[in-house]
Structures are given as structure tokens and as C-alpha cells.
Design a protein around this motif. Structure first.
Motif, PDB file in Angstrom:
ATOM      1  N   GLU A 135      59.721  52.332 -21.031  1.00  0.00           N
ATOM      2  CA  GLU A 135      59.435  51.066 -19.919  1.00  0.00           C
ATOM      3  C   GLU A 135      60.214  51.374 -19.006  1.00  0.00           C
ATOM      4  O   GLU A 135      59.815  50.289 -17.992  1.00  0.00           O
ATOM      5  CB  GLU A 135      61.159  51.457 -20.984  1.00  0.00           C
ATOM      6  CG  GLU A 135      61.684  49.962 -20.378  1.00  0.00           C
ATOM      7  CD  GLU A 135      60.997  48.369 -20.309  1.00  0.00           C
ATOM      8  OE1 GLU A 135      61.454  47.524 -19.790  1.00  0.00           O
ATOM      9  OE2 GLU A 135      59.784  47.705 -21.143  1.00  0.00           O
ATOM     10  N   ALA A 136      59.852  52.600 -18.797  1.00  0.00           N
ATOM     11  CA  ALA A 136      60.868  52.496 -17.543  1.00  0.00           C
ATOM     12  C   ALA A 136      59.534  52.783 -16.131  1.00  0.00           C
ATOM     13  O   ALA A 136      59.440  52.463 -14.916  1.00  0.00           O
ATOM     14  CB  ALA A 136      61.120  54.766 -17.462  1.00  0.00           C
ATOM     15  N   SER A 137      58.194  53.011 -16.890  1.00  0.00           N
ATOM     16  CA  SER A 137      57.094  52.965 -15.962  1.00  0.00           C
ATOM     17  C   SER A 137      56.610  51.489 -15.787  1.00  0.00           C
ATOM     18  O   SER A 137      56.063  51.072 -14.649  1.00  0.00           O
ATOM     19  CB  SER A 137      55.697  54.171 -16.803  1.00  0.00           C
ATOM     20  OG  SER A 137      55.818  55.240 -17.401  1.00  0.00           O
ATOM     21  N   ILE A 138      56.702  50.934 -17.162  1.00  0.00           N
ATOM     22  CA  ILE A 138      56.600  49.568 -16.380  1.00  0.00           C
ATOM     23  C   ILE A 138      56.855  48.378 -15.454  1.00  0.00           C
ATOM     24  O   ILE A 138      56.695  47.930 -14.918  1.00  0.00           O
ATOM     25  CB  ILE A 138      56.523  48.760 -18.364  1.00  0.00           C
ATOM     26  CG1 ILE A 138      55.630  49.142 -19.637  1.00  0.00           C
ATOM     27  CG2 ILE A 138      56.666  47.329 -17.584  1.00  0.00           C
ATOM     28  CD1 ILE A 138      56.173  49.068 -20.768  1.00  0.00           C
ATOM     29  N   VAL A 141      48.269  54.901  -1.655  1.00  0.00           N
ATOM     30  CA  VAL A 141      47.932  56.402  -1.454  1.00  0.00           C
ATOM     31  C   VAL A 141      47.492  57.479  -2.756  1.00  0.00           C
ATOM     32  O   VAL A 141      46.588  57.459  -2.711  1.00  0.00           O
ATOM     33  CB  VAL A 141      49.047  56.678  -0.755  1.00  0.00           C
ATOM     34  CG1 VAL A 141      48.612  58.516  -0.203  1.00  0.00           C
ATOM     35  CG2 VAL A 141      49.589  56.241   0.392  1.00  0.00           C
ATOM     36  N   ASP A 142      48.547  56.925  -3.641  1.00  0.00           N
ATOM     37  CA  ASP A 142      48.004  58.052  -5.036  1.00  0.00           C
ATOM     38  C   ASP A 142      48.541  56.567  -6.134  1.00  0.00           C
ATOM     39  O   ASP A 142      50.199  56.547  -5.824  1.00  0.00           O
ATOM     40  CB  ASP A 142      48.665  59.391  -4.479  1.00  0.00           C
ATOM     41  CG  ASP A 142      48.049  60.485  -5.693  1.00  0.00           C
ATOM     42  OD1 ASP A 142      47.206  59.977  -6.038  1.00  0.00           O
ATOM     43  OD2 ASP A 142      48.565  60.707  -5.993  1.00  0.00           O
ATOM     44  N   MET A 143      47.936  57.151  -7.352  1.00  0.00           N
ATOM     45  CA  MET A 143      49.394  56.677  -8.512  1.00  0.00           C
ATOM     46  C   MET A 143      49.381  57.303  -9.951  1.00  0.00           C
ATOM     47  O   MET A 143      47.182  57.942  -9.742  1.00  0.00           O
ATOM     48  CB  MET A 143      48.708  55.113  -8.158  1.00  0.00           C
ATOM     49  CG  MET A 143      47.473  54.899  -8.789  1.00  0.00           C
ATOM     50  SD  MET A 143      46.574  53.482  -9.368  1.00  0.00           S
ATOM     51  CE  MET A 143      46.685  52.367  -7.611  1.00  0.00           C
ATOM     52  N   ASN A 144      49.573  57.316 -10.300  1.00  0.00           N
ATOM     53  CA  ASN A 144      49.233  58.227 -12.045  1.00  0.00           C
ATOM     54  C   ASN A 144      50.024  57.161 -12.858  1.00  0.00           C
ATOM     55  O   ASN A 144      51.604  56.756 -12.998  1.00  0.00           O
ATOM     56  CB  ASN A 144      50.727  59.279 -12.115  1.00  0.00           C
ATOM     57  CG  ASN A 144      50.178  59.820 -12.802  1.00  0.00           C
ATOM     58  OD1 ASN A 144      49.090  59.744 -14.338  1.00  0.00           O
ATOM     59  ND2 ASN A 144      50.841  60.674 -14.021  1.00  0.00           N
ATOM     60  N   GLY A 192      51.215  50.872 -19.226  1.00  0.00           N
ATOM     61  CA  GLY A 192      51.323  50.022 -18.389  1.00  0.00           C
ATOM     62  C   GLY A 192      52.493  50.525 -17.092  1.00  0.00           C
ATOM     63  O   GLY A 192      53.195  51.564 -17.577  1.00  0.00           O
ATOM     64  N   GLY A 193      52.198  49.796 -15.761  1.00  0.00           N
ATOM     65  CA  GLY A 193      53.060  50.645 -15.088  1.00  0.00           C
ATOM     66  C   GLY A 193      53.339  51.438 -14.091  1.00  0.00           C
ATOM     67  O   GLY A 193      51.257  51.788 -14.024  1.00  0.00           O
ATOM     68  N   PHE A 194      53.407  52.150 -13.926  1.00  0.00           N
ATOM     69  CA  PHE A 194      53.287  53.624 -13.016  1.00  0.00           C
ATOM     70  C   PHE A 194      54.166  54.952 -13.319  1.00  0.00           C
ATOM     71  O   PHE A 194      55.658  54.738 -13.741  1.00  0.00           O
ATOM     72  CB  PHE A 194      53.050  53.656 -11.721  1.00  0.00           C
ATOM     73  CG  PHE A 194      52.273  52.855 -11.042  1.00  0.00           C
ATOM     74  CD1 PHE A 194      50.972  52.697 -11.203  1.00  0.00           C
ATOM     75  CD2 PHE A 194      52.353  51.594 -10.715  1.00  0.00           C
ATOM     76  CE1 PHE A 194      50.086  51.933 -10.531  1.00  0.00           C
ATOM     77  CE2 PHE A 194      52.014  50.091 -10.380  1.00  0.00           C
ATOM     78  CZ  PHE A 194      50.480  50.221 -10.025  1.00  0.00           C
ATOM     79  N   LYS A 195      53.445  55.724 -13.820  1.00  0.00           N
ATOM     80  CA  LYS A 195      54.674  56.760 -13.663  1.00  0.00           C
ATOM     81  C   LYS A 195      55.288  57.542 -12.740  1.00  0.00           C
ATOM     82  O   LYS A 195      56.320  57.304 -12.008  1.00  0.00           O
ATOM     83  CB  LYS A 195      53.970  58.424 -14.455  1.00  0.00           C
ATOM     84  CG  LYS A 195      53.506  58.213 -15.968  1.00  0.00           C
ATOM     85  CD  LYS A 195      53.022  59.534 -16.553  1.00  0.00           C
ATOM     86  CE  LYS A 195      52.282  59.639 -18.275  1.00  0.00           C
ATOM     87  NZ  LYS A 195      51.324  59.779 -18.266  1.00  0.00           N
ATOM     88  N   GLU A 196      53.494  57.075 -11.457  1.00  0.00           N
ATOM     89  CA  GLU A 196      54.386  57.842  -9.889  1.00  0.00           C
ATOM     90  C   GLU A 196      53.645  56.867  -9.412  1.00  0.00           C
ATOM     91  O   GLU A 196      52.668  56.777  -9.892  1.00  0.00           O
ATOM     92  CB  GLU A 196      53.934  59.274  -9.676  1.00  0.00           C
ATOM     93  CG  GLU A 196      54.581  59.212  -8.036  1.00  0.00           C
ATOM     94  CD  GLU A 196      54.016  60.509  -8.069  1.00  0.00           C
ATOM     95  OE1 GLU A 196      55.033  61.642  -7.476  1.00  0.00           O
ATOM     96  OE2 GLU A 196      52.893  61.586  -8.158  1.00  0.00           O
ATOM     97  N   VAL A 197      53.905  56.015  -8.249  1.00  0.00           N
ATOM     98  CA  VAL A 197      52.999  55.374  -7.245  1.00  0.00           C
ATOM     99  C   VAL A 197      53.238  55.433  -5.877  1.00  0.00           C
ATOM    100  O   VAL A 197      54.961  55.465  -5.712  1.00  0.00           O
ATOM    101  CB  VAL A 197      52.709  53.935  -7.759  1.00  0.00           C
ATOM    102  CG1 VAL A 197      53.584  53.046  -7.720  1.00  0.00           C
ATOM    103  CG2 VAL A 197      52.137  53.100  -6.557  1.00  0.00           C
TER     104      VAL A 197
END
Length: 357
Positions: free
Chosen positions: A122-125, A148-151, A156-161
């Protein structure tokens, strides 16, 4: 106030002459800086002209009232005087805020980093929702965004973007978005309808130029690896992704969004330079915080700044106690209300601190 505005008018006239000189036009860096100063001062010069005109109207109206020989002219003078007296305090307040010294970083482009915090999928979303919110806001301002970068997250969503935002006064507008954003809602994966609380951290780094931060490439370890994201066979089998490690500080930056290894290295270098610059800026902000306690400090990335409560349709900024009941609008980039109120509070603090007027 007029004495201060007269100095600004003199500087404006000086820059007006400078920016048409051939040697300045040839020096792009100086030309851009002078054009920025010209634009800022032009707005103040226009306010100065309005201030002088109102002041003259007041004097003229008072002369007519003192004479009193023409009843029609006296009536018009009273109206002119009322209008001028109503406008003058408003204009003085506008000029006061415009005279507040701007932070040197405010005109810079930014690197925005969003990381999922507590809350699992849910945090990634939610991190993905914030990414969409900021890109929509940037679009509404006519700014350009570039990932620039994404994980990506598993659901869904991103652990990091990490993405770049470029345009006019980007850092000055977005810097107060830095901190912990919290969401309260029923996740899509929740079967029993329970409300969960999740969080994501937003960092807003002013983009550093080469002259802001010198990086000795002997201090940087460069690693190449295959991109892990979507993009086709060539992207995933060619070592086009780049990771840079600044050995003295331990800071790491990487980019895998571009197809070219060279472009990825340039983008990663931009991120690394911005992180080093932000590190120095954070020290300065910490020193400033000792001098004064700011409600809307842009330096504390661990502070909980905003809560998005879906069940109540309410977004709350905890620093200034502002509630906005437009969840759909906010998540689609309508965050200007927060931006304006945070800037207003910050300017009020600066006004007291600097005693501009």
C-alpha cells in the motif's frame, strides 16, 4: 520605501543596459543570470510606478479639496482620494513581500525522490499516487518532468522513484513538499474493509550546477549493469544502466531510464551532484533553524507534514493546520492552495526576521 525602490530602479536601469552588451550576450551563464534579475526587478519597478502615481493622486486630490472652489471637482477629488487610500495599504503590503530576499536556490530545477515507507504494498501504491500528483501539478505549471530512476512495487506504484522537474522557480515552489506524507484509506488488497495507515517520504533536492559542486571523478566509482525495468530486449541485455558511488560521502546515484549508457551516466551525475549540494544545504538549514524556528522548514525530511484521509475526503497539512476537502482534486495535482499558504507563512516569518520595511 521609496528610497529602497529608487535603488531598485537604478539597478534595473543598469541591467537593462548590460543585457544588450555583446560581451554579456556571448557569456550565456551571465546572460541568463542577468535576465532572471531583470525579470524580478521589472515587477518591482512596475509596483514603484503605481506607488508614485497613487501618491501623486493623493497630493492632487488634497490640493483640490483645500481649494474647494469647484464643487464638481471637489466631489471627484473625494472619490479619487478614497480609491487611492484604499489601494495604498494593499500596494505597500505587496511591495513588502516582493522586497523579501529570495533564497538563492529558489530559481533552481529540482530532483524529486519519493520512497515508500511503512505499509508494504500500500505504501508503494501511495508513492505512485504522489508521483502522479506531482507530475500533474508540474504539467499545470508548464514545467517539464523526466524520470531518472524507478523501482516498481510488486502490486503497483513504486518502492522508489526519482524524477527531474525543470521550469521557472521550481525549487521555491516545491521545497515545502519535502517530508513524510501519510495516507489513511482501505487498501485495494484489504478484504475486511479496514482502514490502514501507510507513508511515503518525499525529498526535493535543488539541482546543482557544476559550479555549485565540484566532484573529483577519482572519488567516484562507476558501475554498469543491465536495466531491470521495461523497455524491450536490448534494454534488459545491454549494460546501459549506470551506478555512481561517491566514496568520500558514501552517496550513491543511479539511472537506468535512458537507452544510452552515456545519457544514464549524465543523469546519474546530476542526481549525485544534487544530493551532495543538498547535503551542504541541509547543514545551512540546520544552522538557520537554531536562529529561528520555522513552521514550514524544508530541511527536515523525517517530519510528518501531510495526511491524506480518504474516508473523510480530507487532506491536512499539519504544519499550518490547513484542511482541504477535495481528495480527487489534490491527487490530480491541485495542490496550489497548499503551496500558496506555505509560502505565505514562510514569507511572514522572513518579513519579521529581516525587517524588510
Amino acid at each position: 520605501m521609496l528610497d529602497r525602490l529608487q535603488y531598485i530602479k537604478q539597478r534595473f536601469d543598469e541591467i537593462s543596459d548590460l543585457i544588450i552588451q555583446p560581451d554579456v550576450i556571448m557569456d550565456q551563464k551571465r546572460y541568463v543570470q542577468l535576465n532572471k534579475e531583470y525579470k524580478d526587478l521589472k515587477a518591482l519597478v512596475e509596483k514603484r510606478e503605481e506607488y508614485i502615481a497613487i501618491d501623486e493622486n493623493i497630493k492632487e486630490a488634497n490640493e483640490i479639496l483645500d481649494d474647494g472652489s469647484d464643487a464638481e471637482m471637489v466631489e471627484m477629488a473625494k472619490m479619487q482620494l478614497d480609491e487611492a487610500k484604499d489601494r495604498l495599504p494593499e500596494l505597500e503590503e505587496e511591495i513588502k513581500f516582493m522586497l523579501i530576499p529570495k533564497d538563492a536556490e529558489d530559481a533552481k530545477n529540482v530532483m524529486v525522490e519519493i520512497r515508500a515507507g511503512t505499509g508494504g504494498d500500500e505504501a508503494s501504491i501511495f508513492a505512485g499516487d504522489l508521483f502522479r500528483m506531482y507530475t500533474k501539478y508540474a504539467e499545470s505549471r508548464g514545467w517539464r518532468t523526466s524520470v531518472v530512476d524507478m523501482n516498481e512495487g510488486t502490486s503497483g506504484g513504486f518502492k522508489e522513484v526519482i524524477f527531474e522537474v525543470s521550469g521557472e522557480d521550481v525549487y521555491g515552489t516545491l521545497k515545502f513538499e519535502a517530508g513524510v506524507h501519510r495516507v489513511q484509506r482501505v487498501p485495494q488488497t484489504e478484504t475486511q474493509g479496514r482502514v490502514h495507515t501507510s507513508a511515503a517520504t518525499v525529498m526535493v533536492l535543488p539541482e546543482a550546477e557544476e559550479f555549485d559542486v565540484h566532484i573529483d571523478m577519482n572519488d567516484v566509482r562507476v558501475d554498469f549493469f543491465c536495466s531491470s525495468g521495461p523497455g524491450g530486449q536490448s534494454v534488459n541485455t545491454t549494460k546501459s544502466a549506470v551506478r555512481l558511488t561517491h566514496v568520500p560521502s558514501g552517496l550513491v546515484a543511479q539511472c537506468q531510464d535512458q537507452k544510452s549508457q552515456h545519457k544514464n551516466k549524465d543523469k546519474a551525475m546530476d542526481v549525485l551532484r544534487s544530493r551532495l549540494y543538498e547535503q551542504e544545504l541541509a547543514k545551512k538549514q540546520a544552522e538557520d533553524a537554531i536562529k529561528r524556528t520555522s513552521q514550514v522548514s524544508s530541511g527536515d525530511r523525517s517530519a510528518k507534514i501531510r495526511t491524506y484521509n480518504y474516508s473523510q475526503g480530507r487532506v491536512t497539512d499539519h504544519r499550518i493546520g490547513l484542511d482541504v476537502f477535495d481528495m480527487d482534486g489534490v491527487m490530480n495535482g491541485k495542490i496550489q492552495k497548499f503551496v500558496e499558504e506555505l509560502q505565505l507563512v514562510n514569507n511572514m516569518e522572513k518579513l519579521k526576521e529581516n525587517e524588510v520595511y
